[in-house]
Design a protein around this motif. Structure first.
Motif, PDB file in Angstrom:
ATOM      1  N   ASP A  33      39.640  37.129  29.299  1.00  0.00           N
ATOM      2  CA  ASP A  33      38.608  36.453  28.521  1.00  0.00           C
ATOM      3  C   ASP A  33      37.369  37.297  28.272  1.00  0.00           C
ATOM      4  OD1 ASP A  33      40.199  34.131  28.541  1.00  0.00           O
ATOM      5  OD2 ASP A  33      39.431  33.609  30.523  1.00  0.00           O
ATOM      6  N   GLU A  34      37.467  38.604  28.413  1.00  0.00           N
ATOM      7  CA  GLU A  34      36.306  39.463  28.256  1.00  0.00           C
ATOM      8  C   GLU A  34      36.655  40.674  27.405  1.00  0.00           C
ATOM      9  OE1 GLU A  34      33.741  39.565  32.037  1.00  0.00           O
ATOM     10  OE2 GLU A  34      35.801  39.307  32.740  1.00  0.00           O
ATOM     11  N   THR A  35      35.663  41.228  26.751  1.00  0.00           N
ATOM     12  CA  THR A  35      35.832  42.402  25.914  1.00  0.00           C
ATOM     13  C   THR A  35      35.466  43.647  26.714  1.00  0.00           C
ATOM     14  OG1 THR A  35      35.286  41.131  23.948  1.00  0.00           O
ATOM     15  CG2 THR A  35      35.093  43.518  23.774  1.00  0.00           C
ATOM     16  N   ILE A  36      36.383  44.601  26.777  1.00  0.00           N
ATOM     17  CA  ILE A  36      36.153  45.842  27.515  1.00  0.00           C
ATOM     18  C   ILE A  36      35.296  46.784  26.674  1.00  0.00           C
ATOM     19  CG2 ILE A  36      37.242  47.893  28.518  1.00  0.00           C
ATOM     20  CD1 ILE A  36      39.750  46.125  28.970  1.00  0.00           C
ATOM     21  N   ARG A  37      34.212  47.277  27.261  1.00  0.00           N
ATOM     22  CA  ARG A  37      33.373  48.274  26.599  1.00  0.00           C
ATOM     23  C   ARG A  37      33.761  49.681  27.037  1.00  0.00           C
ATOM     24  NH1 ARG A  37      27.224  47.669  27.549  1.00  0.00           N
ATOM     25  NH2 ARG A  37      27.733  48.743  29.467  1.00  0.00           N
ATOM     26  N   ALA A  73      44.175  57.457  46.145  1.00  0.00           N
ATOM     27  CA  ALA A  73      43.508  56.212  45.785  1.00  0.00           C
ATOM     28  C   ALA A  73      42.270  56.502  44.937  1.00  0.00           C
ATOM     29  CB  ALA A  73      43.111  55.452  47.040  1.00  0.00           C
ATOM     30  N   TYR A  74      42.007  55.598  44.000  1.00  0.00           N
ATOM     31  CA  TYR A  74      40.869  55.708  43.090  1.00  0.00           C
ATOM     32  C   TYR A  74      40.230  54.340  42.902  1.00  0.00           C
ATOM     33  CZ  TYR A  74      42.653  60.302  41.852  1.00  0.00           C
ATOM     34  OH  TYR A  74      43.073  61.599  41.905  1.00  0.00           O
ATOM     35  N   ILE A  75      38.977  54.362  42.505  1.00  0.00           N
ATOM     36  CA  ILE A  75      38.263  53.142  42.125  1.00  0.00           C
ATOM     37  C   ILE A  75      38.103  53.160  40.612  1.00  0.00           C
ATOM     38  CG2 ILE A  75      36.099  51.842  42.273  1.00  0.00           C
ATOM     39  CD1 ILE A  75      37.685  51.851  44.889  1.00  0.00           C
ATOM     40  N   ILE A  76      38.502  52.068  39.979  1.00  0.00           N
ATOM     41  CA  ILE A  76      38.327  51.949  38.546  1.00  0.00           C
ATOM     42  C   ILE A  76      37.206  50.941  38.299  1.00  0.00           C
ATOM     43  CG2 ILE A  76      40.117  50.175  38.290  1.00  0.00           C
ATOM     44  CD1 ILE A  76      40.793  51.609  35.588  1.00  0.00           C
ATOM     45  N   GLU A  77      36.296  51.312  37.418  1.00  0.00           N
ATOM     46  CA  GLU A  77      35.152  50.474  37.090  1.00  0.00           C
ATOM     47  C   GLU A  77      35.286  50.070  35.625  1.00  0.00           C
ATOM     48  OE1 GLU A  77      31.054  51.300  38.816  1.00  0.00           O
ATOM     49  OE2 GLU A  77      30.848  51.961  36.738  1.00  0.00           O
ATOM     50  N   ILE A  78      35.397  48.782  35.377  1.00  0.00           N
ATOM     51  CA  ILE A  78      35.587  48.250  34.032  1.00  0.00           C
ATOM     52  C   ILE A  78      34.282  47.581  33.625  1.00  0.00           C
ATOM     53  CG2 ILE A  78      36.969  46.712  32.588  1.00  0.00           C
ATOM     54  CD1 ILE A  78      38.943  46.778  35.188  1.00  0.00           C
ATOM     55  N   THR A  79      33.671  48.061  32.539  1.00  0.00           N
ATOM     56  CA  THR A  79      32.429  47.475  32.035  1.00  0.00           C
ATOM     57  C   THR A  79      32.750  46.662  30.798  1.00  0.00           C
ATOM     58  OG1 THR A  79      31.204  49.389  32.850  1.00  0.00           O
ATOM     59  CG2 THR A  79      30.078  47.960  31.274  1.00  0.00           C
ATOM     60  N   THR A  80      32.275  45.420  30.775  1.00  0.00           N
ATOM     61  CA  THR A  80      32.531  44.559  29.630  1.00  0.00           C
ATOM     62  C   THR A  80      31.400  44.644  28.631  1.00  0.00           C
ATOM     63  OG1 THR A  80      31.415  42.590  30.481  1.00  0.00           O
ATOM     64  CG2 THR A  80      33.727  42.926  31.154  1.00  0.00           C
ATOM     65  N   LYS A  81      31.652  44.141  27.449  1.00  0.00           N
ATOM     66  CA  LYS A  81      30.635  44.095  26.392  1.00  0.00           C
ATOM     67  C   LYS A  81      29.406  43.323  26.861  1.00  0.00           C
ATOM     68  CE  LYS A  81      30.081  42.565  21.630  1.00  0.00           C
ATOM     69  NZ  LYS A  81      30.714  41.839  20.520  1.00  0.00           N
ATOM     70  N   GLY A  83      28.212  43.370  29.807  1.00  0.00           N
ATOM     71  CA  GLY A  83      27.526  44.100  30.867  1.00  0.00           C
ATOM     72  C   GLY A  83      28.031  43.813  32.266  1.00  0.00           C
ATOM     73  N   VAL A  84      29.072  43.012  32.392  1.00  0.00           N
ATOM     74  CA  VAL A  84      29.650  42.716  33.707  1.00  0.00           C
ATOM     75  C   VAL A  84      30.499  43.918  34.132  1.00  0.00           C
ATOM     76  CG1 VAL A  84      31.169  41.168  35.008  1.00  0.00           C
ATOM     77  CG2 VAL A  84      29.680  40.248  33.215  1.00  0.00           C
ATOM     78  N   ILE A  85      30.370  44.307  35.388  1.00  0.00           N
ATOM     79  CA  ILE A  85      31.128  45.440  35.910  1.00  0.00           C
ATOM     80  C   ILE A  85      32.133  44.929  36.935  1.00  0.00           C
ATOM     81  CG2 ILE A  85      31.016  47.594  37.202  1.00  0.00           C
ATOM     82  CD1 ILE A  85      28.200  47.969  36.030  1.00  0.00           C
ATOM     83  N   HIS A  86      33.404  45.237  36.696  1.00  0.00           N
ATOM     84  CA  HIS A  86      34.475  44.889  37.626  1.00  0.00           C
ATOM     85  C   HIS A  86      34.953  46.175  38.285  1.00  0.00           C
ATOM     86  CE1 HIS A  86      34.618  40.997  35.717  1.00  0.00           C
ATOM     87  NE2 HIS A  86      34.916  41.526  34.558  1.00  0.00           N
ATOM     88  N   ARG A  87      35.173  46.142  39.581  1.00  0.00           N
ATOM     89  CA  ARG A  87      35.680  47.313  40.294  1.00  0.00           C
ATOM     90  C   ARG A  87      36.989  46.950  40.986  1.00  0.00           C
ATOM     91  NH1 ARG A  87      30.173  47.391  41.076  1.00  0.00           N
ATOM     92  NH2 ARG A  87      29.158  49.181  40.153  1.00  0.00           N
ATOM     93  N   GLU A  88      37.965  47.825  40.854  1.00  0.00           N
ATOM     94  CA  GLU A  88      39.256  47.613  41.490  1.00  0.00           C
ATOM     95  C   GLU A  88      39.763  48.954  42.023  1.00  0.00           C
ATOM     96  OE1 GLU A  88      41.077  45.017  42.194  1.00  0.00           O
ATOM     97  OE2 GLU A  88      39.750  43.590  41.222  1.00  0.00           O
ATOM     98  N   ARG A  89      40.661  48.883  42.972  1.00  0.00           N
ATOM     99  CA  ARG A  89      41.279  50.070  43.544  1.00  0.00           C
ATOM    100  C   ARG A  89      42.673  50.218  42.941  1.00  0.00           C
ATOM    101  NH1 ARG A  89      44.666  50.752  47.892  1.00  0.00           N
ATOM    102  NH2 ARG A  89      44.517  52.746  48.932  1.00  0.00           N
ATOM    103  N   PHE A  90      43.044  51.458  42.625  1.00  0.00           N
ATOM    104  CA  PHE A  90      44.431  51.711  42.223  1.00  0.00           C
ATOM    105  C   PHE A  90      44.906  52.995  42.863  1.00  0.00           C
ATOM    106  CE2 PHE A  90      42.586  54.446  39.005  1.00  0.00           C
ATOM    107  CZ  PHE A  90      43.558  55.393  38.754  1.00  0.00           C
ATOM    108  N   VAL A  91      46.213  53.141  42.894  1.00  0.00           N
ATOM    109  CA  VAL A  91      46.831  54.310  43.519  1.00  0.00           C
ATOM    110  C   VAL A  91      47.541  55.114  42.455  1.00  0.00           C
ATOM    111  CG1 VAL A  91      48.540  55.076  45.198  1.00  0.00           C
ATOM    112  CG2 VAL A  91      47.074  53.114  45.724  1.00  0.00           C
ATOM    113  N   LYS A  92      47.311  56.422  42.465  1.00  0.00           N
ATOM    114  CA  LYS A  92      48.010  57.355  41.584  1.00  0.00           C
ATOM    115  C   LYS A  92      49.144  57.954  42.398  1.00  0.00           C
ATOM    116  CE  LYS A  92      48.942  60.664  38.573  1.00  0.00           C
ATOM    117  NZ  LYS A  92      49.918  61.491  39.228  1.00  0.00           N
ATOM    118  N   GLU A  93      50.374  57.784  41.897  1.00  0.00           N
ATOM    119  CA  GLU A  93      51.547  58.341  42.582  1.00  0.00           C
ATOM    120  C   GLU A  93      51.748  59.784  42.192  1.00  0.00           C
ATOM    121  OE1 GLU A  93      54.618  54.784  43.362  1.00  0.00           O
ATOM    122  OE2 GLU A  93      54.639  55.533  41.319  1.00  0.00           O
TER     123      GLU A  93
END
Length: 93
Positions: A33-37, A73-81, A83-93
């Motif tokens: 429900d959000e637009t990724i910037r 392991a990495y942290i991904i930071e998703i900024t929405t239009k 201005g909300v910032i979501h942070r998640e962890r992901f793994v690169k194989e």
């Protein structure tokens, strides 16, 4: 309320946002429900290793090429239009 929205995010599972996780070549980021910037990827030391702005064609979904990242392991930071910032962890194989 921006403050409340920022703190409501952790109730989502990262599997709903990042696929596949772990990733080897491409990582797709989807917000319902959000637009990724823009999307930024940081190593576990906090160094920015990848950044990508979303295009108008990909309002709530974007794909990152993570194939050149080192395994780990990495942290991904998703900024929405909005201005909300979501942070998640992901793994690169």
């Amino acid at each position: 309320d921006l403050h409340r929205r920022r703190h409501s995010f952790p109730t989502r599972r990262s599997s709903d946002l990042l696929a596949p996780n772990p990733a080897s070549d491409l990582l797709t980021v989807t917000l319902e429900d959000e637009t990724i910037r823009g999307v930024s990827v940081y190593d576990m030391k906090g160094n920015l290793v990848l950044a990508q702005k979303a295009t108008e064609r990909t309002l709530n979904e974007t794909t990152l090429g993570v194939g050149k990242l080192n395994q780990g392991a990495y942290i991904i930071e998703i900024t929405t239009k909005e201005g909300v910032i979501h942070r998640e962890r992901f793994v690169k194989e």
